[in-house]
Design a protein around this motif. Structure first.
Motif, PDB file in Angstrom:
ATOM      1  N   LEU A   1       0.869  -1.201   0.248  1.00 60.51           N
ATOM      2  CA  LEU A   1      -0.068   0.055  -0.064  1.00 60.51           C
ATOM      3  C   LEU A   1       0.903   1.270   0.005  1.00 60.51           C
ATOM      4  O   LEU A   1       0.701   2.090  -0.543  1.00 60.51           O
ATOM      5  N   ILE A   2       1.887   1.256   0.669  1.00 63.68           N
ATOM      6  CA  ILE A   2       2.879   2.463   0.917  1.00 63.68           C
ATOM      7  C   ILE A   2       3.667   2.659  -0.549  1.00 63.68           C
ATOM      8  O   ILE A   2       3.591   3.753  -0.935  1.00 63.68           O
ATOM      9  N   LYS A   3       3.742   1.472  -1.063  1.00 67.06           N
ATOM     10  CA  LYS A   3       4.555   1.647  -2.378  1.00 67.06           C
ATOM     11  C   LYS A   3       3.325   2.224  -3.506  1.00 67.06           C
ATOM     12  O   LYS A   3       3.827   3.000  -4.233  1.00 67.06           O
ATOM     13  N   GLU A   4       2.461   1.699  -3.370  1.00 70.01           N
ATOM     14  CA  GLU A   4       1.234   2.063  -4.528  1.00 70.01           C
ATOM     15  C   GLU A   4       0.914   3.585  -4.121  1.00 70.01           C
ATOM     16  O   GLU A   4       0.651   4.296  -5.105  1.00 70.01           O
ATOM     17  N   ILE A   5       0.892   4.099  -2.633  1.00 72.95           N
ATOM     18  CA  ILE A   5       0.463   5.341  -2.382  1.00 72.95           C
ATOM     19  C   ILE A   5       1.740   6.288  -3.167  1.00 72.95           C
ATOM     20  O   ILE A   5       1.849   7.421  -3.544  1.00 72.95           O
ATOM     21  N   LYS A   6       3.242   5.739  -2.765  1.00 65.46           N
ATOM     22  CA  LYS A   6       4.275   6.477  -3.290  1.00 65.46           C
ATOM     23  C   LYS A   6       4.075   6.685  -4.864  1.00 65.46           C
ATOM     24  O   LYS A   6       4.282   7.738  -5.368  1.00 65.46           O
TER      25      LYS A   6
ATOM     26  N   ASN B   1       1.299   6.329  -6.795  1.00 65.30           N
ATOM     27  CA  ASN B   1       0.425   7.416  -7.286  1.00 65.30           C
ATOM     28  C   ASN B   1       0.737   8.920  -6.887  1.00 65.30           C
ATOM     29  O   ASN B   1       0.383   9.887  -7.864  1.00 65.30           O
ATOM     30  N   SER B   2       1.600   9.108  -5.817  1.00 62.53           N
ATOM     31  CA  SER B   2       1.951  10.475  -5.443  1.00 62.53           C
ATOM     32  C   SER B   2       2.941  10.862  -6.605  1.00 62.53           C
ATOM     33  O   SER B   2       2.899  12.038  -7.143  1.00 62.53           O
TER      34      SER B   2
ATOM     35  N   ASP C   1       0.881  11.587  -9.598  1.00 61.05           N
ATOM     36  CA  ASP C   1       0.203  12.853  -9.610  1.00 61.05           C
ATOM     37  C   ASP C   1       1.254  14.135  -9.627  1.00 61.05           C
ATOM     38  O   ASP C   1       1.024  15.160 -10.408  1.00 61.05           O
TER      39      ASP C   1
END
Length: 482
Positions: A249-254, A256-257, A260
């Protein structure tokens, strides 16, 4: 085995072991007591026979003196007791060591009883000679019985001394054995308790350490391995899956960030023209219609291509487009550049139509083509060529942008791919997107979750090849399919 089962097994083994030791000690003690009773009974039997022999002789003398029926019955009773004790002697005293002595002892008792009977019978017949002879014989045999009794008792005492020594040694042995078993049971219990507790506490300590790292944001903790199949194994596996899920999840959030951030960067660079898009499009459309009315068809087409290119670049930069749409906007770019440079540069697109529905991030090909034109063939007076090839390779779509330009030095190539912001700030002339190779490479990696790749091969003076390997994905309705 579950933890509860381990504890039940441990206590069951401990109880069985303790009961086994207690039973063995009890059985050994009981056997020693039985041997002692057997030896003691021999003394009692020999003593009773000795005393009973005297009682029979005294009862006979009393009868000979009193001459009453009562005394005769008393003699008969004592005689019967001695005869029964003689039979008991054979079962309790006789063994291999004293077999001959006990046999003689029994014969003497029988002879004594026989002489007593003959004496009583002769006395009743008033046969004085026979009566007195057998009386003396009975007295002598009685004396022999007393002597033999002492001999047998001495023999039994000798055996008893040996038995006592053996019993003492056995008692000492059992004592030490009991102490040894007691110590062994304590050590065994401690060992089993340590083994069971270590199997429980070690994974708990490792899980606690991993949880402590996790609470500090460190997701590099090794997986806790629990070899026993119990609740701790389930807990360790669940914790590891949770850690991996959090890491994912952290990797996915990173990612996506980062995506963006790249999209925002694209939007900002697209707005650097500081021109109102609607005003620009309306102006270009007015110029295009005026040129068409005046008969300047090529000028009209050129203006329409510029308008289409700007509209595409200033549109929604977060959307996904098909490979066909990207190729169409590249064709518009080719048309504009050919209008500028004429026959100095040629452009070709060779594409497999069946895979042009593949979905890719917007503005993926145009920055690569711009880079090939500006850094590759723009300086050529003639013979410049840029070719785009699109074909399938197993489950991937391969897009190659090939130019025969001046090539890129290794240091410059590294700068384009890994330090693109500085290169853009140094030289932006001629770019319609303002996007660099690093931006394209990063967006491909994020969009395809690192299954898509971009590679660049360049030789100084021989041209450059940019190759995109993209997973074949297409849009069906609102769902993107692989």
């Amino acid at each position: 085995m579950k933890i509860q089962g381990k504890f039940i097994l441990f206590f069951t083994m401990l109880v069985i072991l303790m009961n086994g030791v207690a039973f063995y000690l009890f059985h050994s003690s009981q056997r020693t007591i039985d041997d002692y009773h057997t030896s003691f009974e021999r003394f009692i039997v020999l003593n009773q026979i000795s005393q009973q022999t005297n009682k029979v002789y005294e009862a006979m003398n009393t009868f000979l003196t009193e001459r009453t029926q009562k005394e005769l019955e008393a003699y008969a009773m004592e005689r019967k007791i001695l005869s029964e004790e003689k039979d008991e002697l054979l079962n309790s005293v006789k063994n291999e060591a004293n077999d001959q002595t006990v046999t003689n002892y029994e014969n003497m008792i029988e002879s004594f009883l026989l002489e007593c009977d003959i004496t009583v019978q002769a006395f009743q017949r008033q046969d004085i000679n026979q009566y007195s002879g057998h009386l003396n014989e009975a007295a002598q045999i009685s004396a022999f019985i007393q002597e033999t009794t002492l001999t047998l008792i001495n023999s039994e005492l000798t055996d008893y001394r040996m038995f006592y020594n053996q019993m003492e040694e056995k008692s000492t042995y059992l004592q030490w054995m009991g102490i040894s078993l007691f110590v062994s049971m304590i050590l065994f219990s401690l060992l089993m308790a340590f083994w069971f507790s270590r199997g429980i506490t070690r994974p708990i300590h490792e899980l606690a350490a991993a949880a402590k790292k996790l609470s500090k944001g460190d997701f590099t903790a090794n997986r806790v391995v629990v070899r026993s199949r119990n609740e701790l194994q389930l807990l360790a596996d669940t914790f590891y899956r949770m850690q991996e899920n959090i890491r994912g999840l952290i990797k996915e959030i990173k990612q996506n960030s980062e995506l963006d951030q790249l999209l925002k960067e694209m939007e900002l660079k697209s707005l650097q023209s500081q021109i109102n898009p609607h005003f620009l499009f309306n102006t270009l459309n007015t110029i295009s219609r005026r040129a068409y009315i005046e008969g300047a068809d090529q000028t009209s087409e050129l203006i329409e291509s510029v308008a289409a290119l700007l509209r595409y670049n200033l549109g929604n930069l977060a959307k996904d487009v098909t490979l066909k749409e990207e190729l169409n906007i590249v064709r518009e770019y080719f048309f504009i550049q050919q209008s500028r440079f004429g026959e100095r540069v040629t452009f070709n697109i060779v594409a497999d139509e069946e895979i042009l529905d593949c979905m890719i991030p917007v503005l993926t090909l145009q920055p690569i083509v711009e880079n090939a034109f500006i850094h590759g063939v723009e300086s050529y007076e003639e013979g410049g060529e840029i070719v785009i090839r699109v074909y399938s390779d197993q489950n991937d779509v391969v897009v190659e942008v090939v130019d025969n330009g001046v090539g890129i030095e290794k240091a410059r190539l590294t700068q384009l791919l890994f330090n693109d912001r500085r290169s853009i700030s140094e030289k932006r002339q001629g770019h319609s997107t303002g996007l660099g190779m690093q931006n394209v490479k990063k967006r491909i990696e994020l969009y395809y979750q690192e299954t898509g790749t971009m590679t660049v091969e360049s030789t100084k003076g021989s041209g450059t090849t940019v190759r995109l390997n993209l997973p074949y994905t297409k849009m069906r309705g609102d769902e993107q399919l692989a």
